[in-house]
Design a protein around this motif. Sequence first.
Motif, PDB file in Angstrom:
ATOM      1  N   LYS A 153       0.914  -1.135   0.055  1.00  0.00           N
ATOM      2  CA  LYS A 153       0.006  -0.015  -0.186  1.00  0.00           C
ATOM      3  C   LYS A 153       0.876   1.324   0.019  1.00  0.00           C
ATOM      4  O   LYS A 153       0.622   2.097  -0.704  1.00  0.00           O
ATOM      5  CB  LYS A 153      -0.896   0.172   1.183  1.00  0.00           C
ATOM      6  N   ILE A 201      -2.701   3.417  -5.279  1.00  0.00           N
ATOM      7  CA  ILE A 201      -4.243   3.650  -4.914  1.00  0.00           C
ATOM      8  C   ILE A 201      -5.343   3.126  -5.939  1.00  0.00           C
ATOM      9  O   ILE A 201      -6.471   3.597  -5.769  1.00  0.00           O
ATOM     10  CB  ILE A 201      -4.171   5.492  -5.536  1.00  0.00           C
ATOM     11  N   GLY A 202      -4.670   2.128  -6.955  1.00  0.00           N
ATOM     12  CA  GLY A 202      -5.824   1.582  -7.724  1.00  0.00           C
ATOM     13  C   GLY A 202      -5.421   0.645  -8.830  1.00  0.00           C
ATOM     14  O   GLY A 202      -4.158   0.618  -9.178  1.00  0.00           O
ATOM     15  N   ARG A 203      -6.147   0.281  -9.592  1.00  0.00           N
ATOM     16  CA  ARG A 203      -5.973  -0.560 -10.991  1.00  0.00           C
ATOM     17  C   ARG A 203      -6.578   0.044 -12.056  1.00  0.00           C
ATOM     18  O   ARG A 203      -7.685   0.504 -11.793  1.00  0.00           O
ATOM     19  CB  ARG A 203      -6.150  -2.073 -10.890  1.00  0.00           C
ATOM     20  N   GLU A 204      -6.093   0.100 -13.140  1.00  0.00           N
ATOM     21  CA  GLU A 204      -7.054   0.645 -14.354  1.00  0.00           C
ATOM     22  C   GLU A 204      -6.300   0.237 -15.534  1.00  0.00           C
ATOM     23  O   GLU A 204      -5.099   0.013 -15.728  1.00  0.00           O
ATOM     24  CB  GLU A 204      -6.799   2.162 -14.369  1.00  0.00           C
ATOM     25  N   LYS A 218       0.120  11.338 -10.834  1.00  0.00           N
ATOM     26  CA  LYS A 218      -0.063  10.075 -10.897  1.00  0.00           C
ATOM     27  C   LYS A 218       0.751   9.499 -11.878  1.00  0.00           C
ATOM     28  O   LYS A 218       0.748   9.836 -12.983  1.00  0.00           O
ATOM     29  CB  LYS A 218      -1.529   9.940 -10.922  1.00  0.00           C
ATOM     30  N   LEU A 267      -1.367  -0.418 -12.723  1.00  0.00           N
ATOM     31  CA  LEU A 267      -1.287  -0.262 -11.150  1.00  0.00           C
ATOM     32  C   LEU A 267      -1.355   1.557 -11.268  1.00  0.00           C
ATOM     33  O   LEU A 267      -0.335   2.167 -11.774  1.00  0.00           O
ATOM     34  CB  LEU A 267      -0.210  -0.881 -10.283  1.00  0.00           C
ATOM     35  N   TRP A 321       1.135   5.428 -14.033  1.00  0.00           N
ATOM     36  CA  TRP A 321       0.462   4.091 -14.361  1.00  0.00           C
ATOM     37  C   TRP A 321       1.531   3.303 -14.807  1.00  0.00           C
ATOM     38  O   TRP A 321       2.254   3.618 -15.894  1.00  0.00           O
ATOM     39  CB  TRP A 321      -0.366   4.529 -15.735  1.00  0.00           C
TER      40      TRP A 321
END
Length: 267
Positions: free
Chosen positions: A165, A185-188, A222, A200, A224
């Motif tokens: 995390k 903070i997430g997946r996309e 951010k 990620l 990716w």
Amino acid sequence: MHRLLSTIFLLLTFVHISALFSPATAEEQRPFQPGEKMHYVLKYGAISAGAATLEVHDMEEIQGVEAYHFVMTARSNSFIDIFFKVRDRIDSYADAGMNHSLYYKKDQKEGRTRRNIRVDFDWEKNESTYVNFDTEPKVISLLPGSFDPLAVFYYSRLLEIEALKEFEHPVTDGEKNLMGILRVIGRETIKVPAGSFETLVLEPDLQDVEGVFSKKQKAKIKLWVTNDARRLLVQMKSKAIVGSFVAELVAVEEQGSVKVSSLKTDE
């Protein structure tokens, strides 16, 4: 316009200080090898602003130690050159075991700004020596395992991040030490010129970054990266007090052939 371009290339440099995960096992194959070269297009809004590359050169010997040689270049395009010309190059050397940096140099040409930075790492004394052109050398103590702002990006690709995390690792540019912090903070799944990628989404902590982001709570960036063993940087977006931009992966070269590398790519 010059402040916007400064933001773009400052952010591109900052991406390399933001990696920080638990190490992969020694038996795992390295996700990068000499010959890898990633190409990016840089945009400010709908305006094309320039291009950048991240490259792994052939192995070299530094201070009698076998070393990786990483290179980042960034340049504005002919249109932006009219307002604010950028020609940057960073060379980074880390030991073959990827334990710490050995040497770092940055040749920066941004508008009227000129820097010719050299940083030598002395791990017997646990200190680094920083010189910019002919300035008086600056010596600082090193934190164990410190990487320079470019080598730490490649170090991050060796690490397992999917189940983690928030992470930190010591980074230095030769003038100061800081702890780089990164949060998952997430997946996309995203689409860039190189294709469609499962990624990620990562968010670096900018609190220790000076310049454009100094004490600017609204500054955001951010990243990716591919959600696979390669951890390729596919996209970067920023939003800061002076504007916003995006860097997108165009292609990946490996051993002389151009190809995209992902879990999912366009035909």
